[in-house]
Design an enzyme around this catalytic site. Structure first.
Site, short mmCIF file in Angstrom:
data_model
loop_
_atom_site.label_atom_id
_atom_site.label_comp_id
_atom_site.label_asym_id
_atom_site.label_seq_id
_atom_site.Cartn_x
_atom_site.Cartn_y
_atom_site.Cartn_z
CG ASP A 180 -2.25 -1.27 0.98
OD1 ASP A 180 -1.98 -2.08 0.03
OD2 ASP A 180 -2.72 -1.16 2.06
CG ASP B 156 -3.62 -4.82 -2.56
OD1 ASP B 156 -3.52 -5.51 -3.82
OD2 ASP B 156 -3.90 -5.26 -1.62
#
Length: 666
Positions: free
Chosen positions: A492, A519
């Protein structure tokens, strides 16, 4: 008429304008005036400029009838740091006027003896690279000047061995009044009230641009009684206040604005009455940390806050100690912004070019301090240039400071590194975890922000501490531009966020470098990555080395994440990195994740099955597509849905950005 009668409570004299002569013990300068009942000479309400302290500092105790400072003594003027030191240490009572800028070559914490008043003369009275220490003394007043700039560049956390650079430190001290002062950019705390200090009032002060603001405690005893009212605490991170073992802390009509971590906190056996304050953009605004803590939370206003708003126990009744007049909390921002701080010390800041440097050659030594120098609510475009170096600090570009450009001083983004290392799973010392937003090294909350030619890093060590979200950058505002910026992290790395599920926000990333593994480009915002290098880190797996994008776009938004004219690279094994997966945040039924990758070069790390499932949701539930990609990872198969040429005309950067034309678009 005697001098003392003419001055009234001499310790509370407000100096107006610039004095032309040094005041002597038997003469009062022509432009020195006292506060009269009702209003001062400029019509300021009486409540702002009192002749004597209110709250706990006004009460009798320890053999004193109240706080009078040096009113029984001579009036002297300190025009140098050495004179200030000498007068502060004198055994006799003194009223000490501070004239102009008094700068210490090397930081010093000036010892203060009892029965002193320190009063600034004019709007430019300030003490620089120095603080004050009160140790087992009493009856001291500080009014109407600024204490600033003892920050050690690079030591944002204040952890270096030589850093005990407080603005004001009280140890076992009683009867202290701090009024209409400004404290900013100190190395350690702005004020530390310690070791059973008692009968203290902090009123109408500005506390700004610092990591640690206002700590109270360092004692096993619940002794301290203090009044904290009409202060403006802004652009700080922690201790806003931290009230540890206070016997009675009455905190009312303060304005807390743009706070990085937590607001008012009671600790151990603290008893706190918190009323009529306004909290704006404060995380965890009211915290009762420990089982014995009592915090009365009443009539406070919370704007743009999230997290704890504790209300525990009965604490105490302030009216049993003194009378006071409380303003409506809704008016506190206006009242405090107009009246807090030294007189005449609120000239508009129209500076458009600001420099940050670690070597002392800049205007400021930290980026967060430079952001704090921009007036809240100003829409004037301003540029902060950051000189080469590594700046370890957590940075917030506050929503009330739009149209700000932050740029590295060179064309090489590796020369300027903004780094911090909070993981989303990290536990706060007062409970809970930081969460994604709290972990970000850089939070962009202001519309019209531009960041260029620097690196933002979350240096959380996954290998040593285990996997966790750990954001380098989170954007929330609309019309945010990154140009030639590097984003470094693992899971992230970059969150394209919005202010809420129904809000939209657009970010344009031009010629940027972003690396991560899981991600690492994600969120519900609209983000266009144009001409970027997107590097997937090698997790050492032979089968799964992560996912690039994880959009959580709302179903009503046709534009999520667009990667165009970019290059996707990795050292990971061939076929082990997914292009992305659909993120249904908190099982959001209004989500319909959307991402397009087009006109880009895809390396051989990209999986044959390009998109992956996530948390029980199939990748086909998302809106994923590709177009005109090249390279060994540019597959055309059932797992890599392709736009038709006609569809491609509707999924361009121009379409994603709409009516916004950021610099460099085209």
């Amino acid at each position: 008429m005697s001098l003392r009668r003419l001055l009234g409570a001499a310790t509370a004299v407000v100096m107006l304008g610039s004095l032309t002569a040094i005041p002597a013990a038997n003469a009062v300068p022509a432009d020195t005036r006292t506060v009269k009942a009702g209003t001062d000479v400029q019509g300021t309400p009486e409540a702002m400029w009192k002749e004597t302290p209110d709250g706990f500092a006004s009460l009798p105790g320890y053999g004193l009838s109240g706080t009078t400072g040096g009113q029984a003594g001579r009036i002297v003027t300190a025009a140098t740091i050495q004179e200030l030191k000498d007068y502060a240490a004198a055994s006799e009572p003194l009223v000490i006027f501070i004239r102009g800028t008094l700068t210490a070559a090397d930081y010093i914490k000036i010892p203060v003896a009892a029965n002193k008043s320190f009063i600034g003369v004019g709007a430019d009275a300030e003490v620089v690279n120095a603080g004050f220490k009160l140790n087992s003394v009493s009856n001291v007043i500080f009014r109407n000047f600024t204490v600033r700039d003892s920050y050690i560049p690079g030591d944002w956390d204040g952890k270096s061995p030589e850093n005990d650079r407080d603005g004001l430190q009280l140890d076992t001290t009683h009867h202290v009044w701090v009024d209409h002062m400004k404290f900013q950019r100190m190395g350690d705390g702005l004020i530390d009230t310690r070791k059973d200090s008692d009968l203290v009032t902090y009123s109408w002060n500005v506390f700004a641009d610092n990591n640690k603001a206002l700590g109270v405690g360092w004692s096993a005893n619940a002794v301290t009684r203090m009044t904290v009212h009409h202060n403006w605490i802004r652009n700080t991170t922690q201790r806003n206040f931290s009230l540890d073992n206070t016997a009675a802390a009455h905190v009312y009509n303060n304005y807390l604005q743009d706070i990085g971590q937590y607001g008012m906190m009671g600790r151990n056996a603290a008893k706190v009455v918190l009323e009529g304050n306004t909290f704006t953009a404060v995380q965890d605004p009211v915290v009762a940390k420990d089982p014995a803590t009592e915090v009365v939370n009443r009539d406070n206003i919370f704007n743009g806050t999230r997290g704890r708003k504790d209300n525990v126990g009965a604490a105490f009744d302030p009216t049993q100690y003194y009378t006071y007049q409380k303003d409506d909390a809704a008016r506190v921002p206006e009242i405090v912004a107009a009246g807090a701080g030294p007189r005449g010390n609120s000239a508009p800041n129209n500076t458009t070019e600001i420099t940050v440097a670690l070597d002392g050659t800049g205007d400021y030594g930290s980026l967060q301090a430079a952001i704090g120098s921009v007036p809240s609510g100003s829409t004037l475009p301003r540029t902060i240039t950051v000189k080469p170096g590594t700046y370890r600090e957590s940075v917030n570009i506050w929503a009330d400071r739009p149209n700000l450009t932050i740029q590295g001083a060179t064309a090489n983004p590796a020369d300027v590194v903004i780094t911090y290392d909070l993981p989303a799973s990290g536990v706060k010392f007062f409970g809970g975890t930081w969460g994604a937003g709290g972990s970000a090294t850089l939070n962009v909350l202001a519309e019209g922000t531009t960041v260029r030619n620097l690196t933002v890093e979350n240096a959380y060590d996954e290998a040593a501490n285990g996997g966790s979200q750990a954001l380098a950058v989170r954007t929330v505002a609309d019309k945010v531009t990154f140009d030639g910026t590097r984003f470094l992290g693992n899971q992230d790395t970059y969150l394209a966020d919005t202010t809420g599920r129904d809000a939209t926000a657009r970010t344009y990333l031009k010629d940027c470098y972003i690396e991560g593994d899981v991600d690492f480009i994600y969120g519900r915002g609209t983000a266009v990555l144009d001409g970027c290098t997107i590097h997937s880190l090698d997790r050492g797996s032979a089968t799964n080395n992560g996912y690039i994008v994880a959009p959580s776009t709302k179903n009503s938004n046709p534009y999520g994440i667009l990667i165009t004219n970019s290059t996707l690279t990795s050292d990971a094994a061939p076929g082990t990195v997914s292009l992305g997966r659909p993120w249904f945040a908190s099982s959001d039924p209004a989500a319909h994740p959307m991402a397009v990758i087009r006109d880009s070069v895809l390396g051989n790390h990209i999986a044959v099955q390009g998109w992956a499932d996530m948390s029980g949701h199939a990748w086909t539930e998302g809106r994923f597509a590709e177009f005109n990609n090249t390279g060994p990872g540019a597959y055309v198969n059932e797992f890599h849905p392709q736009l038709s040429p006609a569809e491609a005309l509707t999924f361009t950067k121009e379409a994603f950005l709409g009516d916004w034309t950021p610099e460099g678009r085209g």
